[in-house]
Design a protein around this motif. Structure first.
Motif, mmCIF file in Angstrom:
data_model
loop_
_atom_site.group_PDB
_atom_site.id
_atom_site.type_symbol
_atom_site.label_atom_id
_atom_site.label_comp_id
_atom_site.label_asym_id
_atom_site.label_seq_id
_atom_site.Cartn_x
_atom_site.Cartn_y
_atom_site.Cartn_z
ATOM 1 N N ARG A 59 0.842 -1.196 0.000
ATOM 2 C CA ARG A 59 0.000 0.000 0.000
ATOM 3 C C ARG A 59 0.881 1.252 0.000
ATOM 4 O O ARG A 59 0.648 2.191 -0.766
ATOM 5 C CB ARG A 59 -0.926 -0.023 1.214
ATOM 6 N N GLY A 62 2.262 1.951 -3.331
ATOM 7 C CA GLY A 62 1.302 2.337 -4.358
ATOM 8 C C GLY A 62 0.758 1.193 -5.191
ATOM 9 O O GLY A 62 0.009 1.417 -6.138
ATOM 10 N N MET A 65 -4.549 -0.802 -2.750
ATOM 11 C CA MET A 65 -5.346 0.101 -1.916
ATOM 12 C C MET A 65 -6.218 -0.781 -1.034
ATOM 13 O O MET A 65 -6.614 -1.886 -1.435
ATOM 14 C CB MET A 65 -6.199 1.024 -2.772
ATOM 15 N N ALA A 75 -4.172 -1.518 -7.054
ATOM 16 C CA ALA A 75 -4.452 -0.121 -7.406
ATOM 17 C C ALA A 75 -4.461 0.038 -8.921
ATOM 18 O O ALA A 75 -3.924 -0.801 -9.654
ATOM 19 C CB ALA A 75 -3.395 0.790 -6.788
ATOM 20 N N ASP A 76 -5.064 1.118 -9.394
ATOM 21 C CA ASP A 76 -5.024 1.446 -10.817
ATOM 22 C C ASP A 76 -3.567 1.705 -11.221
ATOM 23 O O ASP A 76 -2.774 2.195 -10.416
ATOM 24 C CB ASP A 76 -5.887 2.682 -11.108
ATOM 25 N N GLU A 78 -2.039 3.927 -12.698
ATOM 26 C CA GLU A 78 -1.483 5.277 -12.474
ATOM 27 C C GLU A 78 -0.863 5.408 -11.088
ATOM 28 O O GLU A 78 -0.018 6.274 -10.877
ATOM 29 C CB GLU A 78 -2.587 6.336 -12.627
ATOM 30 N N SER A 79 -1.266 4.582 -10.149
ATOM 31 C CA SER A 79 -0.749 4.642 -8.795
ATOM 32 C C SER A 79 0.511 3.815 -8.604
ATOM 33 O O SER A 79 1.203 3.955 -7.606
ATOM 34 C CB SER A 79 -1.803 4.141 -7.798
ATOM 35 N N TRP A 80 0.797 2.919 -9.549
ATOM 36 C CA TRP A 80 1.956 2.051 -9.416
ATOM 37 C C TRP A 80 3.237 2.855 -9.469
ATOM 38 O O TRP A 80 3.335 3.858 -10.178
ATOM 39 C CB TRP A 80 1.978 1.006 -10.527
#
Length: 84
Positions: A59, A62, A65, A75-76, A78-80
């Motif tokens: 978490r 990234g 979530m 996560a999507d 874009e968060s990686w």
């Protein structure tokens, strides 16, 4: 990939690495549920606190979530984290 108890890397980091690789390889996609703490305990033979630490690390990085009362999900993209 399995937990190696002779590896000096902390067990929670090894469990997180296993899940991280499943995400990178596409076995787990965005919004897929990751294994629950109970499943990690059963599948990897680790303590529940170790599983909890692995999820917290993912978490913080990234990769996942956590939704209260629902579980933890990939996560999507874009968060990686950006890998260099």
């Amino acid at each position: 990939m399995e937990v190696d108890r002779f590896d000096p890397t902390p067990i929670y980091q090894q469990v997180a690495a296993i899940i991280r690789e499943q995400i990178k390889d596409g076995a787990l996609g965005p919004r897929d549920r990751i294994p629950s703490e109970s499943e990690m305990v059963r599948n990897h033979g680790v303590a529940r606190d170790t599983a909890r630490q692995a999820v917290a690390l993912l978490r913080d990085e990234g990769w996942v979530m956590t939704l209260p009362q629902r579980g933890s999900f990939v996560a999507d993209r874009e968060s990686w984290p950006v890998e260099g």
